[in-house]
Design a protein around this motif. Structure first.
Motif, PDB file in Angstrom:
ATOM      1  N   LEU A  17     171.172 -55.805 -17.644  1.00  0.00           N
ATOM      2  CA  LEU A  17     169.970 -54.784 -17.699  1.00  0.00           C
ATOM      3  C   LEU A  17     169.831 -54.020 -16.446  1.00  0.00           C
ATOM      4  O   LEU A  17     169.232 -52.894 -16.580  1.00  0.00           O
ATOM      5  N   VAL A  18     170.184 -54.261 -15.204  1.00  0.00           N
ATOM      6  CA  VAL A  18     170.178 -53.625 -14.157  1.00  0.00           C
ATOM      7  C   VAL A  18     170.777 -51.929 -14.379  1.00  0.00           C
ATOM      8  O   VAL A  18     170.773 -51.236 -13.979  1.00  0.00           O
ATOM      9  N   ALA A  19     172.144 -52.334 -14.838  1.00  0.00           N
ATOM     10  CA  ALA A  19     173.172 -51.188 -15.131  1.00  0.00           C
ATOM     11  C   ALA A  19     172.264 -50.306 -16.190  1.00  0.00           C
ATOM     12  O   ALA A  19     172.623 -49.180 -16.193  1.00  0.00           O
ATOM     13  N   ARG A  20     171.426 -50.681 -17.048  1.00  0.00           N
ATOM     14  CA  ARG A  20     171.009 -50.004 -17.994  1.00  0.00           C
ATOM     15  C   ARG A  20     169.477 -49.312 -17.599  1.00  0.00           C
ATOM     16  O   ARG A  20     169.067 -48.339 -17.777  1.00  0.00           O
ATOM     17  N   ALA A  22     177.461 -56.942  -7.755  1.00  0.00           N
ATOM     18  CA  ALA A  22     177.762 -55.252  -8.022  1.00  0.00           C
ATOM     19  C   ALA A  22     178.190 -54.611  -6.949  1.00  0.00           C
ATOM     20  O   ALA A  22     179.178 -53.783  -6.896  1.00  0.00           O
ATOM     21  N   ALA A  23     177.455 -54.597  -5.669  1.00  0.00           N
ATOM     22  CA  ALA A  23     177.922 -54.127  -4.603  1.00  0.00           C
ATOM     23  C   ALA A  23     179.038 -54.396  -3.982  1.00  0.00           C
ATOM     24  O   ALA A  23     179.885 -53.510  -3.477  1.00  0.00           O
ATOM     25  N   LEU A  30     179.028 -41.512  -9.441  1.00  0.00           N
ATOM     26  CA  LEU A  30     178.760 -40.528 -10.668  1.00  0.00           C
ATOM     27  C   LEU A  30     179.209 -41.296 -12.098  1.00  0.00           C
ATOM     28  O   LEU A  30     178.627 -40.789 -13.062  1.00  0.00           O
ATOM     29  N   ARG A  31     180.074 -41.922 -12.033  1.00  0.00           N
ATOM     30  CA  ARG A  31     180.571 -42.674 -13.405  1.00  0.00           C
ATOM     31  C   ARG A  31     179.553 -43.662 -13.757  1.00  0.00           C
ATOM     32  O   ARG A  31     179.388 -43.877 -14.924  1.00  0.00           O
ATOM     33  N   GLY A  32     178.857 -44.369 -12.806  1.00  0.00           N
ATOM     34  CA  GLY A  32     177.817 -45.353 -13.209  1.00  0.00           C
ATOM     35  C   GLY A  32     176.612 -45.144 -12.595  1.00  0.00           C
ATOM     36  O   GLY A  32     175.983 -45.875 -11.706  1.00  0.00           O
ATOM     37  N   ARG A  33     176.058 -43.893 -13.041  1.00  0.00           N
ATOM     38  CA  ARG A  33     174.787 -43.372 -12.231  1.00  0.00           C
ATOM     39  C   ARG A  33     173.607 -44.074 -12.405  1.00  0.00           C
ATOM     40  O   ARG A  33     173.005 -44.527 -11.126  1.00  0.00           O
ATOM     41  N   ARG A  34     173.282 -45.082 -13.196  1.00  0.00           N
ATOM     42  CA  ARG A  34     172.187 -45.921 -13.406  1.00  0.00           C
ATOM     43  C   ARG A  34     172.139 -47.006 -12.252  1.00  0.00           C
ATOM     44  O   ARG A  34     171.305 -47.339 -11.804  1.00  0.00           O
ATOM     45  N   LEU A  35     173.322 -47.483 -12.301  1.00  0.00           N
ATOM     46  CA  LEU A  35     173.553 -48.842 -11.478  1.00  0.00           C
ATOM     47  C   LEU A  35     173.869 -48.243 -10.111  1.00  0.00           C
ATOM     48  O   LEU A  35     173.158 -48.846  -9.156  1.00  0.00           O
ATOM     49  N   ALA A  36     174.381 -47.446  -9.623  1.00  0.00           N
ATOM     50  CA  ALA A  36     174.341 -46.485  -8.535  1.00  0.00           C
ATOM     51  C   ALA A  36     172.898 -46.377  -8.013  1.00  0.00           C
ATOM     52  O   ALA A  36     172.787 -46.663  -6.821  1.00  0.00           O
ATOM     53  N   TRP A  37     172.152 -45.688  -8.682  1.00  0.00           N
ATOM     54  CA  TRP A  37     170.834 -45.242  -8.285  1.00  0.00           C
ATOM     55  C   TRP A  37     170.003 -46.768  -8.007  1.00  0.00           C
ATOM     56  O   TRP A  37     169.577 -46.806  -6.985  1.00  0.00           O
ATOM     57  N   SER A  38     170.410 -47.837  -8.829  1.00  0.00           N
ATOM     58  CA  SER A  38     169.655 -49.188  -8.387  1.00  0.00           C
ATOM     59  C   SER A  38     170.248 -49.539  -7.140  1.00  0.00           C
ATOM     60  O   SER A  38     169.581 -50.136  -6.334  1.00  0.00           O
ATOM     61  N   LEU A  39     171.541 -49.633  -7.000  1.00  0.00           N
ATOM     62  CA  LEU A  39     172.061 -50.137  -5.692  1.00  0.00           C
ATOM     63  C   LEU A  39     171.693 -49.286  -4.455  1.00  0.00           C
ATOM     64  O   LEU A  39     171.637 -49.908  -3.473  1.00  0.00           O
ATOM     65  N   LEU A  40     171.634 -48.042  -4.629  1.00  0.00           N
ATOM     66  CA  LEU A  40     171.418 -47.217  -3.378  1.00  0.00           C
ATOM     67  C   LEU A  40     169.829 -47.043  -3.191  1.00  0.00           C
ATOM     68  O   LEU A  40     169.458 -46.850  -1.863  1.00  0.00           O
TER      69      LEU A  40
END
Length: 199
Positions: free
Chosen positions: A19-22, A62-63, A97-107
């Motif tokens: 869910l976080v990744a999406r 994830a991190a 860049l490959r996992g944009r939504r997850l990266a946004w959430s983590l960062l």
């Protein structure tokens, strides 16, 4: 019984991670996680004391994977500090860049203090990894003399800031530069900032 509990806990974590990744952390509601697992929302609290506890677990997992990938790339790079710095910047940027939504959430996504604490822990881990590379470069005379702790934090901040617009879920415009060029620009900036000419 213990194995069953671990299996159920793992199912909750996987569902929350998906869910976080999406949809980001905001989309990982208890009801949505429970629904994905085919159980009642109340059953989740048998394994996690709160939604924040579950999401902190998701963040750590994830991190941790992202950090392990960056560390692995740095370790596998040639011993030259410039090559190791390139591996750090390139791997961090490319995976984001490959996992944009997850990266946004983590960062960047606003999160609860519990999850923000985990974010700070991993920022320190990245800073320590980057600082080691910079320290070696300074010792070898390849990077300019500098406070390596400050330089590492600044380099990571520059990489992250350069990714904000590209990762934002609100971004609807076509990016000004392709991903490959963005990776190269970030890499070049980090090398120049540390006093090393890009290869």
């Amino acid at each position: 019984m213990k194995r069953h509990a671990q299996t159920k806990e793992e199912a909750f974590v996987r569902a929350a991670h998906d869910l976080v990744a999406r949809e980001g952390f905001a989309g990982a509601k208890v009801a949505a996680v429970a629904r994905a697992c085919g159980v009642s929302a109340g059953s989740l609290y048998s394994y996690f004391g709160s939604r924040d506890e579950l999401l902190a677990h998701v963040f750590r997992r994830a991190a941790g994977r992202e950090l392990a990938a960056v560390r692995g790339a740095v370790d596998a790079a040639p011993a030259h500090p410039g090559a190791r710095l390139e591996a750090f910047a390139d791997t961090f940027t490319q995976r984001a860049l490959r996992g944009r939504r997850l990266a946004w959430s983590l960062l960047f996504e606003p999160v609860s203090p519990v999850v923000e604490h985990e974010r700070l822990v991993y920022r320190r881990e990245y800073a320590q990894l980057c600082e080691g590379v910079i320290r070696d470069g300074v010792a070898a005379g390849l990077f300019a003399p500098q406070n390596t702790a400050v330089a590492a934090s600044a380099a990571i901040g520059a990489i992250s800031e350069a990714l904000v617009g590209r990762l934002s879920p609100e971004m609807s415009q076509k990016p000004e530069v392709p991903d490959e060029q963005l990776v190269a620009e970030i890499r070049g900036f980090c090398l120049r900032a540390l006093g090393c000419a890009p290869s």
